[in-house]
Design a protein around this motif. Structure first.
Motif, mmCIF file in Angstrom:
data_model
loop_
_atom_site.group_PDB
_atom_site.id
_atom_site.type_symbol
_atom_site.label_atom_id
_atom_site.label_comp_id
_atom_site.label_asym_id
_atom_site.label_seq_id
_atom_site.Cartn_x
_atom_site.Cartn_y
_atom_site.Cartn_z
ATOM 1 N N PRO A 48 0.786 -2.618 7.095
ATOM 2 C CA PRO A 48 0.255 -1.279 7.294
ATOM 3 C C PRO A 48 -1.175 -1.360 7.816
ATOM 4 O O PRO A 48 -1.719 -2.456 7.985
ATOM 5 C CB PRO A 48 0.299 -0.661 5.894
ATOM 6 N N ARG A 49 -1.774 -0.227 8.067
ATOM 7 C CA ARG A 49 -3.159 -0.212 8.530
ATOM 8 C C ARG A 49 -4.138 0.074 7.394
ATOM 9 O O ARG A 49 -5.345 0.079 7.598
ATOM 10 C CB ARG A 49 -3.322 0.830 9.651
ATOM 11 N N HIS A 50 -3.605 0.311 6.195
ATOM 12 C CA HIS A 50 -4.416 0.600 5.012
ATOM 13 C C HIS A 50 -3.519 0.347 3.805
ATOM 14 O O HIS A 50 -2.308 0.578 3.871
ATOM 15 C CB HIS A 50 -4.869 2.071 5.053
ATOM 16 N N GLU A 51 -4.100 -0.129 2.714
ATOM 17 C CA GLU A 51 -3.260 -0.440 1.552
ATOM 18 C C GLU A 51 -2.567 0.787 0.962
ATOM 19 O O GLU A 51 -1.501 0.672 0.365
ATOM 20 C CB GLU A 51 -4.085 -1.130 0.469
ATOM 21 N N GLN A 52 -3.160 1.975 1.115
ATOM 22 C CA GLN A 52 -2.445 3.167 0.683
ATOM 23 C C GLN A 52 -1.143 3.297 1.456
ATOM 24 O O GLN A 52 -0.110 3.679 0.906
ATOM 25 C CB GLN A 52 -3.296 4.427 0.895
ATOM 26 N N GLY A 53 -1.177 2.950 2.739
ATOM 27 C CA GLY A 53 0.037 2.956 3.546
ATOM 28 C C GLY A 53 1.061 1.970 3.035
ATOM 29 O O GLY A 53 2.269 2.240 3.063
ATOM 30 N N ALA A 54 0.608 0.805 2.553
ATOM 31 C CA ALA A 54 1.545 -0.164 1.971
ATOM 32 C C ALA A 54 2.297 0.458 0.800
ATOM 33 O O ALA A 54 3.515 0.324 0.665
ATOM 34 C CB ALA A 54 0.801 -1.414 1.519
ATOM 35 N N GLY A 55 1.553 1.157 -0.069
ATOM 36 C CA GLY A 55 2.188 1.795 -1.215
ATOM 37 C C GLY A 55 3.154 2.887 -0.821
ATOM 38 O O GLY A 55 4.266 2.981 -1.367
ATOM 39 N N PHE A 56 2.773 3.720 0.127
ATOM 40 C CA PHE A 56 3.661 4.798 0.559
ATOM 41 C C PHE A 56 4.890 4.252 1.299
ATOM 42 O O PHE A 56 5.983 4.813 1.201
ATOM 43 C CB PHE A 56 2.913 5.790 1.444
ATOM 44 N N MET A 57 4.724 3.161 2.046
ATOM 45 C CA MET A 57 5.885 2.529 2.685
ATOM 46 C C MET A 57 6.852 2.014 1.629
ATOM 47 O O MET A 57 8.069 2.189 1.743
ATOM 48 C CB MET A 57 5.433 1.388 3.600
#
Length: 527
Positions: A48-57
Motif C-alpha cells: 500500500p502507500r500508507h500503513e492505514q491502507g494496509a489495514g483497510f486492504m
C-alpha cells in the motif's frame, strides 16, 4: 519445514502453511527480517502507500473470504498508522492479524529514545484489539502465531496483534513445525434452544433481524424464515441476504415503517446483530420501539449482554444454531410474512426524502448495469442512501465503513482488498471527493496489481454531509469545502482509465463500460 532458519523466515513459512495467500505491508528497517523469506514463498506481497491502507486492504480481503487479512508493519508509526483500520475491523467484526516489529527486548519500557519507540506498544493495541502478543522467546513462534490466527476468527471475529522484537526476528530456530489451534466456538445451551423454539412456535407475527453475523448463513436463514413465515429486516452489513426473496426487507431499522413492523411483531428474532445506533438509530431520535419478545442469536455472549435484554439468548454460530432450531420446529407458516415484508418495503421506500429515494434508485440501476459487481463504500451521500435502503443481489456485495467506527479513507484500500480476495468479481468502489483524498495514493495499487476496480467518485466538492449537518444545527459551515483535485489528471498520474459523467445516465453507462472492460478506472460524477 526447513531446519535452522531465522524467526523471520520461519514466520513466513508458517503463514504459508496456515494458508495465508497475501500479506499487505510496507517494509522498513524494523521489519526487514520478516521479509527475508518472503520472495521465495508462495505468499503474494501487496504494497500500500500508507500503513492505514494496509489495514483497510486486509479488512476488505477478510470481509470477502472470511479469513484473517494479514499485515506486516513497522514498529511505532507503522503500527499507529494501522490503528484506524484495526478499530474499524473491531467495530465490524472483521478478522485481521497485524504483525509488527518492536524494539529489542532489552530496551522495552525504558524510554531511552530508540527509533520508533512507544511507552507501551502492546498495551496501546490491547485497548481495542482482541489481543496483543509479544514474542519474547523464538521457540514459541509456531504456537503464538497459531493462537493469534485462531483468535482472530474465534467467537466474534476481530483484529489481533503480534509484535516481534527486532532481536528475536534474527534468532535461529532448529526446527519450526506448524501448530494447529482450532478456533474456539461456544456450545449453544440446549435449554435455551428449547425455550426459543417454544416462543417461535407460539408467535403469530414474528420478524427476523439479520446483521453482519448472519452474512455467511444465507441458506440456513432463508429456510428458517420460510419455515416460520417471517419478514427478514437486513442491517447494513446484512444486505444481500435472502436476495430477491419475498420475505426480505432491505431497509434500515432506523426508518419509521420498519420500526412499525417490529413494534407490531409479537416476537423478534435477532441474528448476528449488535443493535448499534448507526443501524438502529441513525437519526439519533431515540425512536426504536420496545420489543415485546426478543430472541437473540449471536456468536458473542458479551455482545448479547451489551444490547437490549433478550427473553432467550442463543450463543453460537448463526448457521449452526438456525439449523438446530429448524430440526426442532414444527412446520408452521400462515403468518402472512410475504405481505408484511412487501408492505414494509413499500412504506420504507415511500418515506425516503426525494433526493435519497433518487439515489437509492440510482444504486439499483448501477447494480442492474453491473450484475456481478461487489459494491464497497465510504462515508458519502450515495452510500448513506444505500445504507437506508439497498437491495443487494447477493450476500457480501454491499459493505462500507459508514457505520460502526465510521472511518473515512476506507474505500480505495478496502476495495483493493476485496478485489484481491475474489478476482473474478469486479468491484465498484463508491467514494466522495473528500473521502478519496484521505487515501488517494492507494488507487495506484489497483493499477499496479491489475485489479478490476471502478472508483466511482461522488464529487460534490467537499464534505457535503457535514456541511448539511452544520447548517441544520444552525452552525456556519467552516472547513467543509476542500477543493477536489483534477480527477482526470489524478487518474492519468496513477495509470487508471478515466471517464466523467454529467448525469445519472452517463454515470450508469460509464460504470458499466469500465466494469466490462476490466482493469482499474476512475469515474467522476459531478453532483
Amino acid at each position: 519445514m526447513s531446519t535452522d532458519m531465522s524467526v523471520g523466515e520461519a514466520l513466513v513459512h508458517l503463514l504459508e502453511a496456515h494458508g495465508v495467500e497475501i500479506v499487505f505491508g510496507i517494509p522498513g528497517v524494523h521489519t526487514a527480517e520478516l521479509y527475508r523469506g518472503l520472495a521465495a514463498s508462495k505468499i503474494r506481497h501487496v504494497t500500500p502507500r500508507h500503513e492505514q491502507g494496509a489495514g483497510f486492504m486486509a479488512d476488505g480481503y477478510a470481509r470477502v473470504t472470511g479469513r484473517p487479512g494479514v499485515c506486516f508493519v513497522i514498529t511505532g508509526p507503522g503500527l499507529t498508522n494501522t490503528i484506524t483500520a484495526m478499530a474499524q475491523a473491531r467495530a465490524d467484526s472483521v478478522p485481521m492479524l497485524v504483525v509488527s516489529g518492536v524494539n529489542a527486548r532489552s530496551t522495552l519500557g525504558r524510554g531511552q529514545g530508540y527509533l520508533h519507540e512507544l511507552p507501551d506498544q502492546s498495551g496501546l493495541i490491547r485497548s481495542f484489539a482482541k489481543a496483543s502478543f509479544t514474542l519474547t522467546d523464538a521457540s514459541e513462534l509456531a504456537g503464538t502465531l497459531a493462537r493469534s490466527l485462531a483468535l482472530a476468527i474465534s467467537g466474534r471475529p476481530g483484529p489481533v496483534h503480534l509484535e516481534i522484537p527486532t532481536d528475536v526476528m534474527v534468532a535461529r530456530l532448529p526446527k519450526a513445525e506448524m501448530v494447529a489451534v482450532e478456533p474456539a466456538q461456544p456450545q449453544t445451551d440446549a435449554g435455551a434452544l428449547k425455550a426459543a423454539t417454544a416462543l417461535i412456535a407460539g408467535a403469530r407475527a414474528p420478524v427476523i433481524l439479520a446483521g453482519g453475523g448472519a452474512i455467511r448463513a444465507d441458506l440456513s436463514l432463508r429456510i428458517f424464515a420460510e419455515r416460520i413465515d417471517a419478514p427478514v429486516v437486513l442491517t447494513v452489513n446484512g444486505r444481500g441476504l435472502l436476495a430477491d426473496h419475498a420475505l426480505r426487507v432491505p431497509a434500515s431499522p432506523s426508518l419509521a415503517p420498519v420500526r412499525d413492523l417490529l413494534a407490531a411483531s409479537d416476537l423478534v428474532i435477532a441474528v448476528g446483530t449488535e443493535f448499534g445506533p448507526t443501524d438502529y438509530d441513525m437519526y439519533a431520535d431515540g425512536g426504536f420501539p420496545t420489543l415485546r419478545k426478543l430472541v437473540r442469536l449471536d456468536i458473542s455472549e458479551g455482545q448479547i449482554g451489551a444490547g437490549p435484554e433478550a427473553d432467550v439468548a442463543l450463543v453460537g454460530d448463526s448457521s449452526a444454531v438456525l439449523s438446530r432450531l429448524l430440526d426442532m420446529l414444527p412446520e408452521t407458516g400462515g403468518r402472512n410474512g410475504a405481505a408484511r415484508a412487501d408492505a414494509a418495503r413499500r412504506a420504507a421506500m415511500a418515506t425516503l426524502e426525494p433526493r435519497v429515494a433518487g439515489e437509492v434508485a440510482l444504486l439499483q440501476r448501477l447494480y442492474g448495469a453491473t450484475p456481478h459487481a461487489r459494491f464497497v463504500g465510504d462515508s458519502t451521500q450515495l452510500v448513506y442512501a444505500g445504507n437506508l435502503y439497498c437491495d443487494a443481489p447477493r450476500p457480501g456485495h454491499w459493505f462500507n465503513a459508514a457505520t460502526g467506527y465510521g472511518a473515512l479513507g476506507y474505500v480505495p484500500p478496502g476495495a483493493i482488498g476485496a478485489a484481491l480476495a475474489d478476482p473474478a468479481v469486479p468491484v465498484v468502489a463508491i467514494v466522495g471527493d473528500g473521502g478519496l483524498q484521505f487515501s488517494l495514493g492507494e488507487i495506484g495499487v489497483a493499477a499496479e496489481e491489475r485489479l478490476d476496480v471502478v472508483f466511482l467518485v461522488w464529487n460534490n466538492h467537499g464534505y457535503r454531509e457535514i456541511e448539511t449537518f452544520m447548517l441544520d444545527a444552525g452552525i456556519a459551515p467552516v472547513g467543509v469545502k476542500p477543493p477536489p483535485p483534477d480527477m482526470a489528471l489524478i487518474a492519468k498520474a496513477y495509470g487508471l482509465g478515466f471517464r466523467r459523467a454529467e448525469d445519472e445516465a452517463q454515470l450508469v453507462e460509464a460504470v458499466a463500460v469500465c466494469a466490462r472492460k476490466g482493469g482499474a478506472h476512475l469515474v467522476e460524477y459531478a453532483v
